[in-house]
Design an enzyme around this catalytic site. Structure first.
Site, short mmCIF file in Angstrom:
data_model
loop_
_atom_site.label_atom_id
_atom_site.label_comp_id
_atom_site.label_asym_id
_atom_site.label_seq_id
_atom_site.Cartn_x
_atom_site.Cartn_y
_atom_site.Cartn_z
N ASP A 67 0.82 -1.22 0.00
CA ASP A 67 0.00 0.00 0.00
C ASP A 67 0.85 1.27 0.00
O ASP A 67 2.07 1.23 0.14
CB ASP A 67 -0.92 0.00 1.23
CG ASP A 67 -0.19 -0.48 2.51
OD1 ASP A 67 -0.88 -0.96 3.42
OD2 ASP A 67 1.03 -0.40 2.56
N ASP A 136 -7.07 -3.09 14.58
CA ASP A 136 -8.47 -3.50 14.34
C ASP A 136 -8.53 -4.77 13.49
O ASP A 136 -9.58 -5.16 13.01
CB ASP A 136 -9.25 -2.36 13.66
CG ASP A 136 -8.68 -2.02 12.28
OD1 ASP A 136 -9.23 -1.12 11.62
OD2 ASP A 136 -7.67 -2.65 11.88
N HIS A 138 -6.93 -5.34 10.54
CA HIS A 138 -6.86 -5.20 9.08
C HIS A 138 -5.50 -5.64 8.56
O HIS A 138 -4.51 -5.65 9.28
CB HIS A 138 -7.17 -3.76 8.66
CG HIS A 138 -6.09 -2.76 8.94
ND1 HIS A 138 -6.25 -1.71 9.82
CD2 HIS A 138 -4.83 -2.65 8.46
CE1 HIS A 138 -5.13 -1.00 9.84
NE2 HIS A 138 -4.26 -1.55 9.03
N GLU A 143 -9.64 -2.14 5.48
CA GLU A 143 -10.28 -1.79 6.74
C GLU A 143 -11.51 -2.66 7.01
O GLU A 143 -12.02 -3.33 6.10
CB GLU A 143 -10.69 -0.31 6.69
CG GLU A 143 -9.53 0.64 6.44
CD GLU A 143 -8.61 0.80 7.65
OE1 GLU A 143 -8.31 -0.21 8.29
OE2 GLU A 143 -8.19 1.93 7.96
N1 LIG Z 1 -1.09 -0.34 6.07
C1 LIG Z 1 -0.34 -0.64 7.27
C2 LIG Z 1 -0.40 -2.13 7.54
O1 LIG Z 1 0.25 -2.82 6.48
C3 LIG Z 1 0.31 -2.42 8.87
O2 LIG Z 1 0.31 -3.83 9.13
C4 LIG Z 1 -0.42 -1.69 9.98
C5 LIG Z 1 0.19 -1.99 11.36
O3 LIG Z 1 1.40 -1.27 11.46
P1 LIG Z 1 2.39 -1.39 12.74
O4 LIG Z 1 3.31 -2.52 12.40
O5 LIG Z 1 3.08 -0.07 12.80
O6 LIG Z 1 1.54 -1.68 13.93
O7 LIG Z 1 -0.34 -0.28 9.72
C6 LIG Z 1 -0.90 0.14 8.46
O8 LIG Z 1 -2.27 -0.01 8.51
#
Ligand SMILES: N[C@@H]1[C@@H](O)[C@H](O)[C@@H](COP(=O)(O)O)O[C@@H]1O
Length: 263
Positions: A67, A136, A138, A143
């Site tokens: 993304d 959450d 995802h 989402e």
């Molecule tokens: N698009 C990214 C996800 O790919 C990632 O897994 C999530 C958790 O990130 P973190 O590892 O900082 O908790 O954050 C964002 O939503």
């Protein structure tokens, strides 16, 4: 789903890096799906160490990131392209043209998303998709309520995601509210998925993803329907798993079989 529970975030990062390194050694032109956020940083640091000290070769590897925020140019301090360059690509011998991160400045977003899907197919599909998980539940920016058959497309970020990512932008107001993301359907077509989760703040999402219902409310739960997913968790992220003791014993037995020389 294989569930590997290790003591801490560093051990989880190293275990995930081992899986990726084993694939790259076995398939030098592997197609890696890569993730961003805080969780993969230690894993990327270990891949860099393996490259610099053990000769892990990325020259033929291709990569596709999950993304990118809409409206952030590649050189923006918080763009995922910049994140990947600084945390991984700049320290490996992977040619830049073999790395793909969605274009946050795409003028025709639908056309770009279709092209991204075609590029993944043209590369032969993703061999191993590294995934983090949102608080959450995802994956990527799919989402709650996202179709479990979705493709690469523009998505709006949930309030919880904006709050979680504000730490990188200074304030919630500065977090982009839209992103281009691989869909759940896109992710599910990967040959293998590797879910990496660490920290107590992910324990509920991990439990729902692995032991809860398959539901669009928790898009990571779709991984229960993937034939080759391994979840690598540190103890805090695994703390709410009902069958944690079983997973630990299963992995111990798997390891003993894997390490027993063939007769
Ligand atoms: N698009 C990214 C996800 O790919 C990632 O897994 C999530 C958790 O990130 P973190 O590892 O900082 O908790 O954050 C964002 O939503």
């Amino acid at each position: 789903m294989r569930v590997v529970i290790v003591d801490d975030a560093e051990a989880a990062a190293c275990r995930a890096a081992q899986e990726i390194a084993a694939l790259v050694r076995q398939k030098p032109d592997a197609v890696l799906g890569l993730a961003t956020g805080g969780t993969p940083v230690r894993c990327y640091r270990e891949l860099i160490r393996l490259h610099q000290h053990d000769g892990l070769d990325f020259a033929a590897v291709r990569s596709f990131n999950l993304d990118e925020y809409l409206g952030l140019p590649a050189d923006h301090p918080q763009s995922y392209r910049r994140f990947m360059q600084e945390n991984l690509f700049d320290h490996l011998n992977i040619p830049c043209e073999q790395t793909h991160v969605p274009d946050g400045m795409a003028s025709d977003i639908d056309a770009f998303c279709q092209q991204y899907e075609q590029q993944i197919q043209a590369a032969g599909g993703i061999d191993l998709q590294l995934l983090g998980i949102g608080s959450d539940g995802h994956i990527a920016f799919n989402e709650p309520g996202s179709s479990l058959a979705s493709r690469t497309r523009l998505k709006s970020l949930a309030a919880e995601t904006v709050r979680d990512n504000a730490r990188f932008f200074g304030s919630e107001a500065d977090v982009p509210k839209l992103a281009i993301t691989m869909g759940v359907g896109t992710i599910m077509e990967s040959k293998q998925c590797l879910l990496l989760a660490t920290g107590a703040n992910k324990a509920t999402a991990v439990r729902e993803a692995i032991e809860g219902a398959v539901t669009a409310r928790v898009t990571a739960s779709a991984l229960q329907m993937h034939p080759h997913t391994i979840a690598v968790l540190d103890a805090p992220a695994a703390a709410q798993l009902e069958f944690a003791d079983y997973y630990r014993e299963a992995e111990r037995l798997n390891e003993s079989v894997r390490n027993t020389p063939a007769h």
